[in-house]
Design an enzyme around this catalytic site. Structure first.
Site, PDB file in Angstrom:
ATOM      1  N   SER A  90     -17.671  -5.490 -15.851  1.00 49.90           N
ATOM      2  CA  SER A  90     -17.290  -6.300 -17.013  1.00 49.90           C
ATOM      3  C   SER A  90     -16.507  -7.533 -16.586  1.00 49.90           C
ATOM      4  CB  SER A  90     -16.407  -5.503 -17.976  1.00 49.90           C
ATOM      5  OG  SER A  90     -17.170  -4.673 -18.788  1.00 49.90           O
TER       6      SER A  90
ATOM      7  N   ASP B 179     -18.758  -9.317 -27.023  1.00 53.90           N
ATOM      8  CA  ASP B 179     -17.707  -8.414 -26.550  1.00 53.90           C
ATOM      9  C   ASP B 179     -16.875  -7.903 -27.729  1.00 53.90           C
ATOM     10  OD1 ASP B 179     -15.581  -7.280 -24.766  1.00 53.90           O
ATOM     11  OD2 ASP B 179     -16.622  -8.443 -23.246  1.00 53.90           O
TER      12      ASP B 179
ATOM     13  N   HIS C 219     -10.452  -6.312 -24.087  1.00 55.03           N
ATOM     14  CA  HIS C 219     -11.598  -6.517 -23.183  1.00 55.03           C
ATOM     15  C   HIS C 219     -12.275  -7.876 -23.401  1.00 55.03           C
ATOM     16  CE1 HIS C 219     -15.671  -5.617 -21.513  1.00 55.03           C
ATOM     17  NE2 HIS C 219     -15.057  -4.742 -20.748  1.00 55.03           N
TER      18      HIS C 219
END
Ligand code: NAG
Ligand code: NAG
Ligand code: NAG
Ligand code: NAG
Ligand code: NAG
Length: 580
Positions: free
Chosen positions: A526, A119, A194
């Site tokens: 996600s 990520d 994220h």
């Protein structure tokens, strides 16, 4: 151009350094010298599979594709990110109401499992990554913490046990990263948020009193709160990730000894053949070595054939709603009240504001349909200034965020966005955004057009828990069948992916007015992917010898309505009775 030369399975007796030497030898033969090979090579993949990434002309790539042992030569490609309560909702809690030993205590909260996350990196200081009460790093672990900008070995602990970053493929595509211009760290530190969100969803420790500006408050935790995290940063500030870097991360993760890999990224359709797809190649070699690979299904729904990451050996995860939403009351000037969804928690509550219908305040040159949905540039700032604007979603303009930007630019003070029924709520940080369904939107429109001086008030957003609203597959979640292999049922499973609270990188300013947060609510496959990664880690802790196929089988055959791919009827908000 960067190309990936993929050479398949490694010979089990070859030392990794010999494999690397053979890659350099091949490249030197094609490029003419050892030095040229040194300059051209980005990565030598030599732990989980054989291959390398190098800068090559098309002619050199073609020459290498005929080389003995070469399976495929593919161009480096750009992939993107698929951008609390959910665990109780999935019934993954320490003492299940049905009695018996819960999966959490049975697995000792996942303490023996290592989850690798591909990520944007991690914010190691987040409370979710404290290692209180967690035992020593498993002896079998071969990974390490690679130092870099604002990140060194002291940022790792018994929770974050590995941190590596891969940027050569990205820089080959976009040029050298200039961190003066771009907010980014040349290290595993997360400048986006994220990666911190996905890692804390999979394996975050218990954090009391977590909330997103007061919403969704409670104890935040990951699925396997004592599992270990190995961070592989492959996506950078722009949200882009390249295949050469991703493949390097798979190679490293296989070497290091992760048990589960969580991959919340991918490439929109058309889908490449498996042998041309780095996620399929990397995950294949990981799965062969017993690593469960969990991938997001993509955010291109609700249309069919939009699912990605559909290789049969990975667990492909769709996103669903949970039984939580964020509602606020809308009061019109004639005292009629309605309910809308919002995450805005600024200081607008109980202020009477003038409301206008978008079509009545369009700019002269805008098309009525564009204006109705508040498409960029469609509104007249002279008429909008100081008003709340009522916009209606159209097929051409689906995003409420676009409407917010348009209204903000025209100096409006709020947006009511009437849209097709959905449970995912957009975040707006500078002016209030309330999402309503078409029925409510139509009633507000009738009031607005029939009244000389239409007014509206918004109540403040409240967190609402209940059974009525979940679960259903999210509107945005990519649907099967797979456009590549339609006969293989995909996605495999659904997990919560709508309005999920998890840790965020405090280095990111959400808006100029709002500043930064330590926890943020976000939606996407996600977010659902690391939920399944967390459960996989619990299963691996309980059953270390289970193969990825056994882990997947256990999940897809025992998931209940709280996890399964269920499509239920959506209740209109108008039918809800809530005291707000
Ligand atoms: C790691 O970084 C911290 C904080 O910046 C610093 O205090 C510490 O000395 C560094 N440790 C090493 C081994 O460089
Ligand atoms: C990075 O960007 C800044 C500001 O635009 C510029 O002054 C600097 O020279 C750049 N650095 C590099 C290494 O290109
Ligand atoms: C709305 O309610 C308020 C307070 O109950 C009252 O003062 C007001 O007259 C009402 N307005 C209308 C249009 O009914
Ligand atoms: C905006 O509205 C004002 C007032 O009606 C008008 O004078 C102006 O021409 C409009 N501008 C545009 C770009 O539509
Ligand atoms: C307010 O106006 C709407 C639209 O004209 C109407 O449907 C509603 O009944 C009105 N409410 C009251 C309390 O009069």
């Amino acid at each position: 151009q960067v190309h990936i030369v993929y050479m398949g399975e490694l010979h089990p007796e070859l030392h990794p350094e010999l494999v690397r030497d053979s890659h350099h030898g091949m490249l030197a033969a094609v490029l003419g010298s050892k030095q040229a090979a040194e300059d051209a090579i980005l990565y030598s993949y030599r732990h989980g599979f054989s291959g390398f990434a190098a800068v090559l002309t098309n002619a050199q790539a073609a020459q290498l594709s005929d080389w003995p042992g070469v399976v495929r030569v593919v161009r480096n490609r750009v992939l993107d990110l698929h951008t609390t309560r959910s665990w109780d909702f999935m019934r993954v809690n320490p003492s299940p109401p049905s009695g018996g030993s819960g999966i959490l205590s049975g697995s000792r909260f996942g303490e023996d499992s290592i989850i690798g996350v591909l990520d944007t990196g991690i914010w190691p200081e987040s409370a979710s990554f404290r290692d209180d009460g967690i035992g020593d790093v498993p002896r079998r672990w071969k990974g390490q913490c690679v130092a870099g900008e604002r990140f060194n070995a002291s940022n790792c602990n018994r929770k974050i046990i590995g941190a590596k970053w891969f940027v050569k493929g990205y820089q080959a595509e976009y040029g050298k990263m200039n961190t003066t211009d771009i907010h980014e760290y040349m290290s595993a530190r997360d400048a986006v948020g994220h990666g911190t969100h996905t890692a804390s969803t999979a394996a975050g420790a218990l954090v009391p009193d977590a909330s997103f500006r007061g919403l969704a408050s409670g104890v935040a935790r990951g699925g396997a709160p004592r599992a270990r995290l190995a961070v592989y940063k492959v996506c950078w500030a722009t949200g882009d990730c390249t295949s050469a870097d991703i493949l390097a991360a798979f190679d490293a993760a296989i070497h290091d000894g992760v048990d589960v890999l969580s991959v919340s990224l991918g490439q929109a359709p058309p889908l490449p053949a498996y042998v041309d797809d780095v996620l399929a190649i990397g995950s294949f070699h990981a799965v062969v070595r017993g690593i469960t690979v969990v991938c997001s299904a993509g955010n291109s729904g609700p249309y069919s054939e939009t699912v990605i990451n559909s290789a049969p050996w990975v667990l492909t995860v769709a996103a669903g709603t949970i039984d939580r939403t964020f509602l606020a009351k809308i009061t019109l000037g004639n005292n009629s009240t309605y309910v809308g969804q919002t995450m805005y928690s600024g200081k607008h509550a109980a202020t009477s504001m003038h409301i206008v219908y978008a079509e009545d305040v369009s700019s002269d040159n805008a098309d009525d349909t564009d204006a109705r949905s508040c498409t960029a540039g469609s509104l007249n700032a002279t008429l909008v200034k100081g008003n709340v604007v009522l916009c209606f979603q159209t097929r051409g303009q689906r995003a409420s965020q676009v409407a917010v930007e348009t209204v903000k630019k025209a100096r409006g003070v709020g947006v009511i966005f009437a849209q097709f029924l959905t449970k995912d709520i957009a975040s707006a940080f500078d002016i209030p955004l309330i999402q309503v369904d078409y029925q409510v939107g139509t009633a507000i429109l009738a009031y607005t057009t029939s009244t000389r001086n239409p007014m509206v008030q918004f109540g403040s957003a409240k967190t609402i828990l209940g059974e009525l609203i979940g679960p259903e597959v999210a509107y945005f979640s990519s649907r099967g069948p797979s456009s590549l292999t339609p006969s293989i049922l995909k996605p495999d499973i659904t997990a919560p992916g709508v309005n999920i609270l998890a840790s965020w990188s405090p280095s990111v300013a959400l808006s100029s007015a709002m500043g930064s947060v330590n926890f943020k609510i976000d939606s996407g496959t996600s977010m659902s992917c690391p939920h399944i990664s967390g459960v996989a880690a619990l299963l691996k802790s309980m059953h270390p010898n289970w193969s990825p196929a056994a882990v997947k089988s256990a999940m897809v055959t025992t998931g209940n309505g709280h996890m399964l791919h269920l499509v239920t009827h959506t209740l209109p908000l108008t039918n809800r009775s809530t005291s707000l």
